[in-house]
Design a protein around this motif. Structure first.
Motif, PDB file in Angstrom:
ATOM      1  N   THR A 225       0.833  -1.193   0.000  1.00  3.94           N
ATOM      2  CA  THR A 225       0.000   0.000   0.000  1.00  3.94           C
ATOM      3  C   THR A 225       0.871   1.247   0.000  1.00  3.94           C
ATOM      4  OG1 THR A 225      -0.126  -0.051   2.419  1.00  3.94           O
ATOM      5  CG2 THR A 225      -1.922  -1.091   1.205  1.00  3.94           C
ATOM      6  N   THR A 226       0.339   2.329  -0.568  1.00  6.46           N
ATOM      7  CA  THR A 226       1.024   3.611  -0.552  1.00  6.46           C
ATOM      8  C   THR A 226       0.659   4.357   0.726  1.00  6.46           C
ATOM      9  OG1 THR A 226      -0.789   4.772  -1.663  1.00  6.46           O
ATOM     10  CG2 THR A 226       0.875   3.715  -3.056  1.00  6.46           C
ATOM     11  N   SER A 228      -1.010   6.929   0.954  1.00  7.79           N
ATOM     12  CA  SER A 228      -2.399   7.400   0.858  1.00  7.79           C
ATOM     13  C   SER A 228      -3.414   6.278   1.009  1.00  7.79           C
ATOM     14  CB  SER A 228      -2.609   8.094  -0.487  1.00  7.79           C
ATOM     15  OG  SER A 228      -2.400   7.178  -1.562  1.00  7.79           O
ATOM     16  N   GLY A 229      -2.927   5.019   1.135  1.00  7.12           N
ATOM     17  CA  GLY A 229      -3.833   3.887   1.320  1.00  7.12           C
ATOM     18  C   GLY A 229      -4.145   3.115   0.066  1.00  7.12           C
ATOM     19  N   GLU A 230      -3.603   3.540  -1.082  1.00  9.69           N
ATOM     20  CA  GLU A 230      -3.856   2.823  -2.338  1.00  9.69           C
ATOM     21  C   GLU A 230      -3.166   1.458  -2.320  1.00  9.69           C
ATOM     22  OE1 GLU A 230      -2.770   3.154  -7.109  1.00  9.69           O
ATOM     23  OE2 GLU A 230      -2.173   4.738  -5.694  1.00  9.69           O
ATOM     24  N   VAL A 231      -3.914   0.412  -2.663  1.00 14.13           N
ATOM     25  CA  VAL A 231      -3.363  -0.941  -2.697  1.00 14.13           C
ATOM     26  C   VAL A 231      -2.697  -1.170  -4.050  1.00 14.13           C
ATOM     27  CG1 VAL A 231      -3.864  -3.403  -2.553  1.00 14.13           C
ATOM     28  CG2 VAL A 231      -5.107  -1.799  -1.086  1.00 14.13           C
ATOM     29  N   LEU A 232      -1.396  -1.452  -4.030  1.00  8.45           N
ATOM     30  CA  LEU A 232      -0.652  -1.662  -5.267  1.00  8.45           C
ATOM     31  C   LEU A 232      -0.637  -3.120  -5.693  1.00  8.45           C
ATOM     32  CD1 LEU A 232       2.430   0.593  -4.438  1.00  8.45           C
ATOM     33  CD2 LEU A 232       0.471   1.171  -5.891  1.00  8.45           C
ATOM     34  N   SER A 278       6.328  -3.394  -8.834  1.00  6.34           N
ATOM     35  CA  SER A 278       5.062  -2.698  -8.647  1.00  6.34           C
ATOM     36  C   SER A 278       5.068  -1.324  -9.275  1.00  6.34           C
ATOM     37  CB  SER A 278       4.760  -2.550  -7.145  1.00  6.34           C
ATOM     38  OG  SER A 278       5.760  -1.765  -6.525  1.00  6.34           O
ATOM     39  N   SER A 280       5.981   1.444  -7.907  1.00 15.39           N
ATOM     40  CA  SER A 280       5.423   2.365  -6.929  1.00 15.39           C
ATOM     41  C   SER A 280       6.281   3.601  -6.780  1.00 15.39           C
ATOM     42  CB  SER A 280       5.291   1.668  -5.575  1.00 15.39           C
ATOM     43  OG  SER A 280       6.541   1.157  -5.169  1.00 15.39           O
TER      44      SER A 280
END
Length: 414
Positions: A225-226, A228-232, A278, A280
């Motif tokens: 996760t980033t 900000s909560g985004e699931v990668l 990923s 990211s």
């Protein structure tokens, strides 16, 4: 002359012996009057121990159970341990702690209880502390061991912040806290990585001592996760071979630091995660559980024929990787195959290890060095390419490919 010297000699001898006898008598007479230099009964063994010797330690935490301990400089915070902790080490100054706490007034009136809600408190000792809990709770937790439970009496200056205190608590209320330090963890650098960018926190310890390495079959669950909560990326009980199969680079970096059954968090910045599949950016956290793994057979655990077979198998797999353009992985696989060759030696033929097997082993060693030289040329690592080409020539002097690749490496270094 003799008649003069002889009597003088005996007079001197008698005088000397007489003085010694008198001296011995004086010493014997004075033994009862002179005190011993050291009283044996007053010697304590611990006085002669270094701090790191067995037997020299602080009192065990269990020795303090039931004893009121003043833990503040003003004397208004008193802790009485009811259950000793399993691990005597208190949390570090930057630890993340999980705590159960029941807050009561001195007359027994319950103010709050995390156990009733089955929701323990979680906070970081190194960050701004929550104002919704008594200050004495945080001060007490700093002195506790993991698993410890204690009753903490909070006097003046150790209660709630005025604007945060419950209605039933007055400014001069004495609070009684039933505190349990459930666990604590901290972020630590990932071995071999920059401390500023790679950090790890163990949430649950595993078992054993072995850790996965290259070519290890693993079963793991992860979630990236980033900030900000985004699931990668997210996988449940994924099965893969470490170093060979495609997994996120963050997972591949963290796995070699873990043991079987361990649950950990990894925190990476953009500069450290550049190798991740990923793609990211910024800070990324990976929540990783290593369920199980099986390491590839190690050369020192195998018999000669088994090492020969394993080396040939790895060579074939490395060839597939090389042809598909995965040169770095192919080099790792060729090196692993070479480790098996190193265990074969050049011993005399026997019933199990024939001359034919010995020739096969030398041919395999030659091929591996040649292929590693080719990999290093592709990677433009000229010194390593020269080294492997030279070793190939030691196995078979004058080999054309070995001469060509060694020449190429030397020319590029010039």
């Amino acid at each position: 002359i003799f008649s003069l010297v002889f009597p003088l000699f005996f007079s001197f001898l008698n005088l000397t012996l007489g003085r010694r006898a008198n001296c011995s008598t004086d010493m014997a007479d004075s033994d009862d009057e002179r005190p011993p230099l050291v009283d044996p009964e007053s010697i304590r063994p611990e006085e002669f121990m270094d701090d790191d010797e067995p037997g020299h330690s602080e009192p065990a935490q269990g020795d303090n159970v039931g004893k009121p301990l003043v833990i503040s400089t003003d004397g208004n915070l008193v802790k009485t341990i009811s259950v000793a902790g399993a691990d005597p080490a208190p949390p570090s100054s930057d630890a993340d702690v999980v705590v159960h706490c029941t807050v009561s007034l001195e007359d027994g009136t319950k103010v709050s209880c995390t156990r009733d809600r089955d929701a323990p408190l979680s906070f970081c000792l190194g960050s701004e502390l929550p104002k919704s809990v008594p200050r004495g709770l945080v001060e007490a937790v700093r002195t506790m061991a993991s698993g410890e439970r204690a009753i903490v009496k909070c006097g003046s200056g150790h209660g709630y912040v005025d604007e945060e205190k419950p209605e039933e608590v007055s400014a001069d209320s004495v609070l009684m806290l039933d505190v349990e330090l459930v666990s604590w963890t901290r972020w630590e650098p990932v071995p071999g990585k920059p401390a500023e960018t790679f950090m790890k926190k163990t949430l649950k310890k595993g078992s054993g001592w072995e850790r996965p390495d290259f070519n290890t079959a693993c079963t793991a669950t992860w979630k990236l996760t980033t900030a900000s909560g985004e699931v990668l990326d997210s996988r449940e009980e994924a099965q893969f071979t470490l170093g060979l199969d495609e997994v996120p680079g963050l997972v591949e970096d963290l796995l070699p630091t873990m043991i079987k059954g361990e649950h950990a968090l990894g925190r990476f910045t953009a500069s450290s995660s550049s190798g991740s599949s990923s793609g990211s950016q910024g800070e990324v956290t990976v929540d990783l559980t290593l369920s199980d793994f099986t390491r590839a057979p190690k050369p020192w655990n195998l018999k000669p024929l088994e090492n020969l077979a394993q080396g040939q198998k790895l060579k074939e797999e490395a060839g597939v990787l090389f042809k598909s353009g995965r040169v770095a992985l192919a080099a790792k696989m060729y090196s692993a195959a070479l480790d098996h060759c190193s265990q074969l030696g050049s011993g005399s033929p026997s019933k199990e290890w024939t001359e034919e097997h010995r020739q096969q082993a030398r041919a395999l060693e030659l091929t591996l060095h040649l292929n590693l030289a080719a990999c290093e040329i592709k990677n433009r690592r000229w010194g390593a390419a020269e080294e492997h080409a030279t070793k190939a020539l030691e196995v078979q002097p004058g080999h054309p490919k070995a001469l060509l690749r060694r020449g190429k490496a030397l020319a590029e270094q010039d």
